[in-house]
Design a protein around this motif. Sequence first.
Motif, PDB file in Angstrom:
ATOM      1  N   VAL A  11       0.828  -1.053  -0.387  1.00 49.25           N
ATOM      2  CA  VAL A  11      -0.127  -0.489  -0.065  1.00 49.25           C
ATOM      3  C   VAL A  11       0.827   1.201   0.172  1.00 49.25           C
ATOM      4  O   VAL A  11       2.414   1.003   1.196  1.00 49.25           O
ATOM      5  N   LEU A  29      -6.604  -0.506   7.725  1.00 49.01           N
ATOM      6  CA  LEU A  29      -5.909  -1.182   6.610  1.00 49.01           C
ATOM      7  C   LEU A  29      -5.902  -2.596   7.291  1.00 49.01           C
ATOM      8  O   LEU A  29      -5.538  -2.458   8.546  1.00 49.01           O
ATOM      9  N   VAL A  33      -2.048  -6.779   5.238  1.00 55.66           N
ATOM     10  CA  VAL A  33      -0.937  -5.761   4.496  1.00 55.66           C
ATOM     11  C   VAL A  33       0.332  -6.014   4.291  1.00 55.66           C
ATOM     12  O   VAL A  33       0.743  -6.219   5.481  1.00 55.66           O
ATOM     13  N   VAL A  36       3.574  -1.421   4.004  1.00 54.76           N
ATOM     14  CA  VAL A  36       2.605  -0.049   3.590  1.00 54.76           C
ATOM     15  C   VAL A  36       3.643   0.630   3.647  1.00 54.76           C
ATOM     16  O   VAL A  36       5.295   0.989   3.997  1.00 54.76           O
ATOM     17  N   VAL A  85      -1.286  -1.071  -3.990  1.00 55.52           N
ATOM     18  CA  VAL A  85      -2.488  -0.612  -3.814  1.00 55.52           C
ATOM     19  C   VAL A  85      -2.742   1.206  -3.217  1.00 55.52           C
ATOM     20  O   VAL A  85      -1.259   1.366  -2.505  1.00 55.52           O
ATOM     21  N   ILE A  87      -3.578   4.927  -1.844  1.00 60.97           N
ATOM     22  CA  ILE A  87      -4.934   5.164  -0.975  1.00 60.97           C
ATOM     23  C   ILE A  87      -3.702   6.957  -0.582  1.00 60.97           C
ATOM     24  O   ILE A  87      -3.105   6.407  -0.335  1.00 60.97           O
ATOM     25  N   GLY A  95      -9.726   2.225   3.535  1.00 64.30           N
ATOM     26  CA  GLY A  95      -8.636   1.518   3.446  1.00 64.30           C
ATOM     27  C   GLY A  95      -9.746  -0.336   3.274  1.00 64.30           C
ATOM     28  O   GLY A  95      -8.150  -0.972   2.708  1.00 64.30           O
ATOM     29  N   ILE A  98      -9.626  -2.006   0.767  1.00 64.37           N
ATOM     30  CA  ILE A  98      -8.590  -2.875   0.305  1.00 64.37           C
ATOM     31  C   ILE A  98      -8.411  -3.895  -0.581  1.00 64.37           C
ATOM     32  O   ILE A  98      -8.792  -5.155  -1.302  1.00 64.37           O
ATOM     33  N   TYR A 156      -8.327   6.302  -5.703  1.00 61.90           N
ATOM     34  CA  TYR A 156      -8.247   4.809  -5.345  1.00 61.90           C
ATOM     35  C   TYR A 156      -8.215   4.161  -6.190  1.00 61.90           C
ATOM     36  O   TYR A 156      -8.717   3.588  -6.919  1.00 61.90           O
ATOM     37  N   ALA A 158      -5.935  -0.254  -8.112  1.00 65.31           N
ATOM     38  CA  ALA A 158      -4.808  -0.965  -7.428  1.00 65.31           C
ATOM     39  C   ALA A 158      -4.791  -1.432  -8.751  1.00 65.31           C
ATOM     40  O   ALA A 158      -5.330  -1.892  -9.930  1.00 65.31           O
TER      41      ALA A 158
END
Length: 241
Positions: A11, A29, A33, A36, A85, A87, A95, A98, A156, A158
């Motif tokens: 992310v 989130l 994930v 980050v 992704v 954001i 989040g 996602i 937004y 991905a």
Amino acid sequence: MSTRPAHTVSVVVPAMNEAANLPHVFATLPSWVDEVILVDGNSVDDTVAVARRLRPDLRVVTQTRRGKGNALIEGFAAAQGDIIVMIDADGSTDGREIAAFVAALEAGADFAKGSRYIPGGGSDDISPIRSLGNRVLTGLTNILYGTHYTDLCYGYNAFWARHLAVMELDCDGFEIETLMNVRAAQAGLLIDEVPSHERLRLHGESNLHAVRDGWRVLKTIFRERSRQPLTATEAAIALAK
């Protein structure tokens, strides 16, 4: 998606002076994930310190130029996940959504594009004037590129990291979303729109300037008509570098 995806997920969060918003953003989130990446636009508040306190495994990239486009490009380059992704750090993108983007990719899409205008989507923030401008720009893009987008100017998205090379991203400003959408279409990527609900910014002021950035988007739409996309072979070579 309550279970861990079959692929790793990175992310990318561009941020400049968003210390007050990050606790909410990071709390949304998913636990699965893998990575980050905070791209710091040389913040003068505690953005980086707050982010590191919230997520000790955070990776921080310090932006070398200015603008959201440059921040995302540098974050994408640093990402190590199979799926990337993007954001926002202001709390406007949730989040928890996602999972839907990742599910669309794992179901076969190459690029999952958020939309506020399809069933399940919406916005608490966009003004009537901005919405009208977005719809006009979206319609123009659909005419020129044969796409079927419903929401061109939404950040937004991905995509599979392996497709980054074919998009050849090279802009600094808010037109980055438009550039990605146009080049993904030009490259023949399978694009799936995902419903997304845009929230209000929690704290601080937006860096978006509707007229200036709308003009940059319009110029991008027309400029890309003369660009020759990479062939599949050229993209594979670029990716291997």
